[in-house]
Structures are given as structure tokens and as C-alpha cells.
Design a protein around this motif. Structure first.
Motif, PDB file in Angstrom:
ATOM      1  N   PHE A 142       1.071  -1.345  -0.217  1.00 16.79           N
ATOM      2  CA  PHE A 142       0.067   0.328  -0.276  1.00 16.79           C
ATOM      3  C   PHE A 142       1.353   1.196  -0.351  1.00 16.79           C
ATOM      4  O   PHE A 142       0.750   2.645  -1.327  1.00 16.79           O
ATOM      5  N   HIS A 143       1.854   0.705   0.631  1.00 15.72           N
ATOM      6  CA  HIS A 143       3.002   2.857   1.141  1.00 15.72           C
ATOM      7  C   HIS A 143       3.205   2.403  -0.549  1.00 15.72           C
ATOM      8  O   HIS A 143       3.549   3.998  -1.059  1.00 15.72           O
ATOM      9  N   ASP A 144       4.091   1.396  -0.950  1.00 17.22           N
ATOM     10  CA  ASP A 144       4.404   1.635  -1.897  1.00 17.22           C
ATOM     11  C   ASP A 144       3.645   1.861  -3.764  1.00 17.22           C
ATOM     12  O   ASP A 144       4.187   2.862  -4.399  1.00 17.22           O
ATOM     13  N   PHE A 145       2.616   1.605  -3.781  1.00 10.02           N
ATOM     14  CA  PHE A 145       1.848   1.274  -4.943  1.00 10.02           C
ATOM     15  C   PHE A 145       0.798   2.845  -4.185  1.00 10.02           C
ATOM     16  O   PHE A 145       0.932   4.185  -5.223  1.00 10.02           O
ATOM     17  N   GLY A 147       1.289   5.346  -2.670  1.00 12.24           N
ATOM     18  CA  GLY A 147       2.246   6.498  -1.935  1.00 12.24           C
ATOM     19  C   GLY A 147       3.463   6.435  -3.269  1.00 12.24           C
ATOM     20  O   GLY A 147       3.381   8.164  -3.988  1.00 12.24           O
ATOM     21  N   HIS A 148       4.220   5.510  -4.187  1.00  8.16           N
ATOM     22  CA  HIS A 148       4.906   6.073  -4.872  1.00  8.16           C
ATOM     23  C   HIS A 148       4.846   6.215  -6.351  1.00  8.16           C
ATOM     24  O   HIS A 148       4.913   6.689  -7.155  1.00  8.16           O
ATOM     25  N   VAL A 149       3.592   4.869  -6.880  1.00  8.84           N
ATOM     26  CA  VAL A 149       3.654   4.734  -8.165  1.00  8.84           C
ATOM     27  C   VAL A 149       2.889   6.144  -8.860  1.00  8.84           C
ATOM     28  O   VAL A 149       3.067   6.331 -10.384  1.00  8.84           O
ATOM     29  N   VAL A 188      11.016  12.415  -2.057  1.00  3.85           N
ATOM     30  CA  VAL A 188      10.038  11.470  -2.479  1.00  3.85           C
ATOM     31  C   VAL A 188       9.266  11.098  -1.543  1.00  3.85           C
ATOM     32  O   VAL A 188       7.774  10.553  -1.870  1.00  3.85           O
ATOM     33  N   GLU A 189       9.407  10.722  -0.799  1.00  7.82           N
ATOM     34  CA  GLU A 189       8.699  10.584   0.003  1.00  7.82           C
ATOM     35  C   GLU A 189       8.015  11.966   1.265  1.00  7.82           C
ATOM     36  O   GLU A 189       6.257  11.375   1.618  1.00  7.82           O
ATOM     37  N   PHE A 190       8.191  13.085   1.207  1.00  7.57           N
ATOM     38  CA  PHE A 190       7.430  13.536   2.313  1.00  7.57           C
ATOM     39  C   PHE A 190       7.315  15.353   1.412  1.00  7.57           C
ATOM     40  O   PHE A 190       8.044  15.898   1.749  1.00  7.57           O
TER      41      PHE A 190
HETATM   42 FE    FE Z   1       8.523   4.846   0.280  1.00  3.58          FE
END
Ligand code: FE
Ligand code: HBI
Length: 293
Positions: A142-145, A147-149, A188-190
């Protein structure tokens, strides 16, 4: 931490130097740490948990998330169940040529950089447990998809991510992974972006978190400072709490332009220096708002 060269003998990349055991299965993976997404292994509860998190976050995006993130998320149409990475790869392939690859969890920096440099984004394939809904130590799907995708379908941001990966080997060579990791963390994260309607979140860490999506954009507590590359490379960050400082970019073009250079001089100047504390404000900072402590 072994890098891509020793990846031939896949092993738990973190067993050597961390007390906390990573939960992924690092014993059955390819030399580049990728695995096939075990799609049939997901339970109905896990799909339901995905839908719950997806719907909860989606409701928060209006007025808080950058437009490019919202557009990217919509194009993925991933709300009904844990997504098949191959479905997302059709959307991303069309948009920017990026591919998602399933991995057991956190992977060594060198391997991670190598994937990004080749337009591959590593996605932890497993889903968090019910008792980890609001906080978990390692990135899950969930975080990776979520959040990042979505932003990987934005060409300029995707090009930035590739450049970030290409810069990895030099950071490793200069012993400056920790400095490069700060750039990833704060952007990328914040990362926040300035828009005519006000500040918007685009970082994966905030947009996959129900509380930090709102906090990062509107709380008076944290500092918000205009993005400055060398300042970010030298600033410590919080791992298990809201950020004390958020950095604000003007646009993804600005982010790409500023970072499209050789970081060696920054690594040399920063070597051995104590990092700037996460809550500091320095005389040279372009302060957007000073945190009300
Ligand atoms: Fe991340
Ligand atoms: N591994 N799977 C995964 N996902 C990450 O986001 C990640 C990683 N390894 C290292 C890492 N991030 C950071 O240290 C980057 O700065 C390299």
C-alpha cells in the motif's frame, strides 16, 4: 550492505547490520532481488484492507494532494483490490516507460538505485496486517503502490526518479548514501509543492498516511522551507514521527533542473559534518513558515 555486484548470492540484505528482522522472504528471489508477485496468495481480508486504506486516503486527496498525483492515481484504477503489478505496468509503460517489479521488502541501496536507473520501481509485494493500519516500519504494497506509483506516470517526476537512481553509485563511492537518502526522504517521501491554490503534498510517505497528508499541508507546527538541494542533503530527518520540517519545490521541472548536476562537491563539503537538526531554521533558509512549536 551488499550492492548489486554481490547480489548474485541473494540473501537477506539487512541480516548483517540490523537488529530488527525484516519480514520479507529474502530466500526465494532473483539475483536482482525481484520476485513474481504472488497474486493468488492475497486473502479476501487483505483485499478488503486495501480497499479500506485506498478509500480512506482517496477521500483526503482533494485540496491536499498535488494534481499530478491525483491524475496518476486515477489512471491506475487500483481501488477495487490489491493491484496486479502487470496491470499497472501497462498504464506506466504507456505513460513514461516505467515498470514495477515485486520485491520482498527493503533492498540494498545499490540494488535499489540500479532498478531506478533502469526505470524499474521496486514494490514490496506483501500487505500490512490489520494491527498495522496506521503505522508500519517497512514499506508494504500500500505504501509503495499508493504512495509512489501514481507520480511515475508524470514524465518529469519519473525522469527525476531515474536520475536519482543514476546518482546512486557515485553516492556509494563517496560514502554519501546517507546524504542521498535525505534527498529521497525529504522529496520523494515527504515533499510539498507550491501551487496557485496553495501548498500540496506529493511525497509517498505523507500521501499514504491518513494523518500526515493533512498535517504536512496545514499544521502550523512544522517548518516549511523552500527546497534547496545542499540544505536537504545535509538535514537529518525523523523516521517514526511527523516531519519537523517540510521542503517545498516550485515545480517538478525545478526539482529536475536543480538535481541534474554532479553531487560530488556537496558530498565533499558534507563529509564528516554533523547533519543539520530536523527542526532547525538557518539564516540562509527561504522560510515559508516557521513552525509554531
Ligand atoms: Fe517509500
Ligand atoms: N528498498 N524496497 C525498497 N524501497 C525503498 O524505498 C528503499 C529501499 N532500499 C533503500 C532505500 N529505499 C533508501 O535508502 C534510498 O535512499 C536508497
Amino acid at each position: 550492505m551488499n550492492d548489486a555486484s554481490d547480489a548474485a548470492a541473494p540473501q537477506n540484505p539487512f541480516a548483517a547490520n540490523t537488529t530488527h528482522k525484516l519480514r520479507g522472504d529474502y530466500d526465494n528471489m532473483r539475483a536482482d532481488y525481484t520476485v513474481d508477485q504472488p497474486y493468488d496468495s492475497y486473502t479476501e481480508e487483505e483485499h478488503a484492507r486495501w480497499r479500506f486504506l485506498y478509500e480512506r486516503q482517496k477521500k483526503l486527496l482533494t485540496g491536499y494532494a498535488a494534481d499530478a498525483f491525483v491524475e496518476g492515481l486515477e489512471a491506475l484504477d487500483a481501488g477495487r483490490a490489491i493491484p496486479r503489478l502487470e496491470d499497472a505496468n501497462r498504464v506506466l509503460g504507456e505513460a513514461t516507460g516505467w515498470t514495477l517489479v515485486a520485491v520482498p521488502g527493503l533492498i540494498p541501496d545499490g540494488v535499489f538505485f540500479e532498478h531506478l536507473a533502469n526505470r524499474r520501481f521496486p514494490v514490496s509485494w506483501w500487505m500490512r496486517r490489520e494491527d498495522e493500519l496506521d503505522y508500519l516500519v517497512e514499506p508494504d504494497i500500500f505504501h509503495d503502490f499508493f504512495g509512489h506509483v501514481p507520480l511515475l506516470s508524470n514524465q518529469v517526476f519519473a525522469d527525476y526518479m531515474r536520475k536519482y537512481g543514476e546518482g546512486g553509485p557515485k553516492a556509494i563511492q563517496c560514502g554519501a548514501q546517507n546524504m542521498l537518502a535525505r534527498l529521497y526522504w525529504y522529496i520523494v517521501e515527504f515533499g510539498l509543492i507550491a501551487t496557485p491554490e496553495g501548498l500540496r503534498a506529493f511525497g509517498a510517505g505523507m500521501l499514504s498516511s491518513k494523518d500526515e497528508t493533512i498535517y504536512s499541508v496545514e499544521s502550523p507546527k512544522p517548518n516549511r522551507i523552500a527546497f534547496d538541494l545542499e540544505r536537504v542533503l545535509n538535514t537529518a530527518y525523523m523516521v517514526d514521527d511527523f516531519q519537523k520540517t517540510y521542503f517545498v519545490i516550485d515545480s517538478f521541472n525545478q526539482l529536475f533542473e536543480v538535481c541534474d548536476r554532479d553531487f560530488t562537491p556537496f558530498y565533499e563539503r558534507g563529509a564528516g559534518r554533523e547533519p543539520i537538526p530536523a527542526d532547525a531554521i538557518l539564516p540562509g533558509d527561504k522560510v515559508i513558515n516557521r513552525g509554531a512549536s
